[in-house]
Design a protein around this motif. Structure first.
Motif, PDB file in Angstrom:
ATOM      1  N   VAL A  77     -33.541  -3.572  55.106  1.00 40.95           N
ATOM      2  CA  VAL A  77     -32.220  -3.220  55.609  1.00 40.95           C
ATOM      3  C   VAL A  77     -32.323  -2.053  56.584  1.00 40.95           C
ATOM      4  CG1 VAL A  77     -29.907  -2.457  54.936  1.00 40.95           C
ATOM      5  CG2 VAL A  77     -31.216  -3.948  53.400  1.00 40.95           C
ATOM      6  N   ARG A  78     -31.653  -2.176  57.721  1.00 33.97           N
ATOM      7  CA  ARG A  78     -31.624  -1.039  58.649  1.00 33.97           C
ATOM      8  C   ARG A  78     -30.777   0.071  58.036  1.00 33.97           C
ATOM      9  NH1 ARG A  78     -29.682  -0.046  64.926  1.00 33.97           N
ATOM     10  NH2 ARG A  78     -27.586  -0.202  64.033  1.00 33.97           N
ATOM     11  N   LEU A  79     -31.432   1.200  57.757  1.00 33.46           N
ATOM     12  CA  LEU A  79     -30.707   2.358  57.229  1.00 33.46           C
ATOM     13  C   LEU A  79     -29.990   3.091  58.350  1.00 33.46           C
ATOM     14  CD1 LEU A  79     -31.782   4.893  54.555  1.00 33.46           C
ATOM     15  CD2 LEU A  79     -30.883   5.697  56.722  1.00 33.46           C
ATOM     16  N   GLY A  80     -30.677   3.277  59.468  1.00 32.89           N
ATOM     17  CA  GLY A  80     -30.063   4.038  60.546  1.00 32.89           C
ATOM     18  C   GLY A  80     -30.855   3.960  61.826  1.00 32.89           C
ATOM     19  N   TYR A  81     -30.460   4.801  62.766  1.00 39.02           N
ATOM     20  CA  TYR A  81     -31.025   4.759  64.108  1.00 39.02           C
ATOM     21  C   TYR A  81     -30.755   6.084  64.807  1.00 39.02           C
ATOM     22  CZ  TYR A  81     -26.119   4.107  65.331  1.00 39.02           C
ATOM     23  OH  TYR A  81     -24.766   4.280  65.454  1.00 39.02           O
ATOM     24  N   THR A  82     -31.472   6.294  65.897  1.00 39.59           N
ATOM     25  CA  THR A  82     -31.144   7.387  66.810  1.00 39.59           C
ATOM     26  C   THR A  82     -30.483   6.782  68.036  1.00 39.59           C
ATOM     27  OG1 THR A  82     -33.030   8.725  66.078  1.00 39.59           O
ATOM     28  CG2 THR A  82     -32.045   9.291  68.194  1.00 39.59           C
ATOM     29  N   GLY A  83     -29.302   7.263  68.368  1.00 37.97           N
ATOM     30  CA  GLY A  83     -28.602   6.751  69.538  1.00 37.97           C
ATOM     31  C   GLY A  83     -29.335   7.104  70.818  1.00 37.97           C
ATOM     32  N   SER A  84     -29.538   6.123  71.671  1.00 39.63           N
ATOM     33  CA  SER A  84     -30.291   6.368  72.903  1.00 39.63           C
ATOM     34  C   SER A  84     -29.534   7.296  73.845  1.00 39.63           C
ATOM     35  CB  SER A  84     -30.613   5.043  73.602  1.00 39.63           C
ATOM     36  OG  SER A  84     -29.427   4.307  73.829  1.00 39.63           O
ATOM     37  N   ALA A  85     -28.215   7.269  73.801  1.00 38.39           N
ATOM     38  CA  ALA A  85     -27.420   8.137  74.666  1.00 38.39           C
ATOM     39  C   ALA A  85     -27.185   9.509  74.028  1.00 38.39           C
ATOM     40  CB  ALA A  85     -26.085   7.475  74.986  1.00 38.39           C
ATOM     41  N   SER A  86     -26.829   9.502  72.737  1.00 42.16           N
ATOM     42  CA  SER A  86     -26.468  10.758  72.075  1.00 42.16           C
ATOM     43  C   SER A  86     -27.673  11.547  71.582  1.00 42.16           C
ATOM     44  CB  SER A  86     -25.560  10.467  70.873  1.00 42.16           C
ATOM     45  OG  SER A  86     -26.282   9.804  69.849  1.00 42.16           O
ATOM     46  N   GLY A  87     -28.759  10.827  71.275  1.00 40.85           N
ATOM     47  CA  GLY A  87     -29.915  11.484  70.686  1.00 40.85           C
ATOM     48  C   GLY A  87     -29.693  11.905  69.247  1.00 40.85           C
ATOM     49  N   ARG A  88     -28.604  11.424  68.650  1.00 40.25           N
ATOM     50  CA  ARG A  88     -28.277  11.790  67.276  1.00 40.25           C
ATOM     51  C   ARG A  88     -28.550  10.623  66.339  1.00 40.25           C
ATOM     52  NH1 ARG A  88     -23.170  13.781  69.605  1.00 40.25           N
ATOM     53  NH2 ARG A  88     -23.402  15.988  70.092  1.00 40.25           N
ATOM     54  N   GLN A  89     -28.888  10.960  65.099  1.00 40.20           N
ATOM     55  CA  GLN A  89     -29.141   9.946  64.090  1.00 40.20           C
ATOM     56  C   GLN A  89     -27.826   9.539  63.429  1.00 40.20           C
ATOM     57  OE1 GLN A  89     -31.301  12.921  64.021  1.00 40.20           O
ATOM     58  NE2 GLN A  89     -32.465  11.653  65.449  1.00 40.20           N
ATOM     59  N   ALA A  90     -27.745   8.273  63.028  1.00 41.96           N
ATOM     60  CA  ALA A  90     -26.540   7.777  62.377  1.00 41.96           C
ATOM     61  C   ALA A  90     -26.898   6.647  61.428  1.00 41.96           C
ATOM     62  CB  ALA A  90     -25.526   7.283  63.408  1.00 41.96           C
ATOM     63  N   LEU A  91     -26.116   6.504  60.375  1.00 39.61           N
ATOM     64  CA  LEU A  91     -26.269   5.384  59.453  1.00 39.61           C
ATOM     65  C   LEU A  91     -25.842   4.087  60.137  1.00 39.61           C
ATOM     66  CD1 LEU A  91     -24.805   6.301  55.930  1.00 39.61           C
ATOM     67  CD2 LEU A  91     -27.203   5.837  56.481  1.00 39.61           C
ATOM     68  N   ASP A  92     -26.554   3.013  59.835  1.00 39.10           N
ATOM     69  CA  ASP A  92     -26.089   1.689  60.228  1.00 39.10           C
ATOM     70  C   ASP A  92     -24.729   1.447  59.563  1.00 39.10           C
ATOM     71  OD1 ASP A  92     -27.302  -1.250  61.166  1.00 39.10           O
ATOM     72  OD2 ASP A  92     -25.867  -1.384  59.536  1.00 39.10           O
ATOM     73  N   ASP A  93     -23.801   0.843  60.300  1.00 39.14           N
ATOM     74  CA  ASP A  93     -22.445   0.667  59.805  1.00 39.14           C
ATOM     75  C   ASP A  93     -22.378  -0.119  58.496  1.00 39.14           C
ATOM     76  OD1 ASP A  93     -21.405   2.094  61.905  1.00 39.14           O
ATOM     77  OD2 ASP A  93     -20.833   0.327  63.082  1.00 39.14           O
ATOM     78  N   LEU A  94     -23.322  -1.029  58.282  1.00 32.45           N
ATOM     79  CA  LEU A  94     -23.292  -1.860  57.080  1.00 32.45           C
ATOM     80  C   LEU A  94     -24.427  -1.532  56.110  1.00 32.45           C
ATOM     81  CD1 LEU A  94     -22.295  -5.432  58.362  1.00 32.45           C
ATOM     82  CD2 LEU A  94     -20.864  -3.674  57.325  1.00 32.45           C
TER      83      LEU A  94
END
Length: 202
Positions: A29-46
């Protein structure tokens, strides 16, 4: 050997009980990612929904994190964030399908044959120091042409996407085999499209 799936926000509505009935044993399951534009980490929505549903269906579970890091500092920040989320959401949870670091951005591939493994190892070392051992998800081109895989210790497993009838990476690299082969992104479970994977050794 066993078959499994990997999921993210793209698989909303997936029936995990049906996945098990179709013979899929594990779910990453994808837990999260780093936004390519924001450079910030975030949880996957689901993430929470997916991980709970996979667990409830009796699947072996794992997680992956989508990276955009191009420096050691960025990779270490990703590791620190991921460790915090594991402690928050997965404390005491068995991750039998592993923890995976997803590296596939073009600017990562362009770092250079010797530079990219250094960035990856910054993440791996940070995770290892916290007692978490992580595998690498990367494409055939990345592994063959964009990085020196000999710079990765043997204890780092590889997960490779090759959408064909044969895993060409394993055929060409008998001394550095991928342990999971993502063989299609066009599987279907109850009408929901999903990536399908083959795990060589359980």
């Amino acid at each position: 050997m066993s078959y499994g799936i990997d999921v993210s926000y793209c698989q909303e509505g997936l029936d995990y009980t049906q996945a098990v009935a179709q013979g899929y044993k594990f779910c990453i399951v994808r837990l999260g990612y780093t936004g390519s534009a924001s450079g910030r980490q975030a949880l996957d929505d689901l993430f929470v929904q997916n991980i709970n549903a996979a667990k409830a269906a009796g699947m072996e579970i794992g997680i992956y994190f989508y990276s955009t890091a191009t420096s050691e500092e960025e990779a270490e920040a990703e590791a620190d964030w991921l460790l915090d989320q594991i402690n928050t959401y997965l404390d005491g949870v068995q991750l039998d399908a592993g923890i995976w670091y997803d590296v596939e951005e073009q600017n990562q591939k362009e770092l250079g044959y010797y530079r990219l493994p250094q960035v990856i190892m910054a993440f791996m070392n940070r995770m290892n120091a916290a007692g978490k051992y992580v595998g690498l998800y990367a494409g055939y081109d990345t592994l063959i042409n964009c990085m020196d895989t000999s710079a990765l210790p043997d204890y780092i497993p590889l997960w490779v996407p090759i959408y064909d009838e044969k895993n060409y990476y394993n055929a060409e690299r008998p001394n550095r085999q991928a342990s999971i082969w993502q063989y299609t992104d066009s599987g279907f479970i109850g009408g929901v499209q999903v990536d399908l994977n083959y795990r060589y050794n359980d």
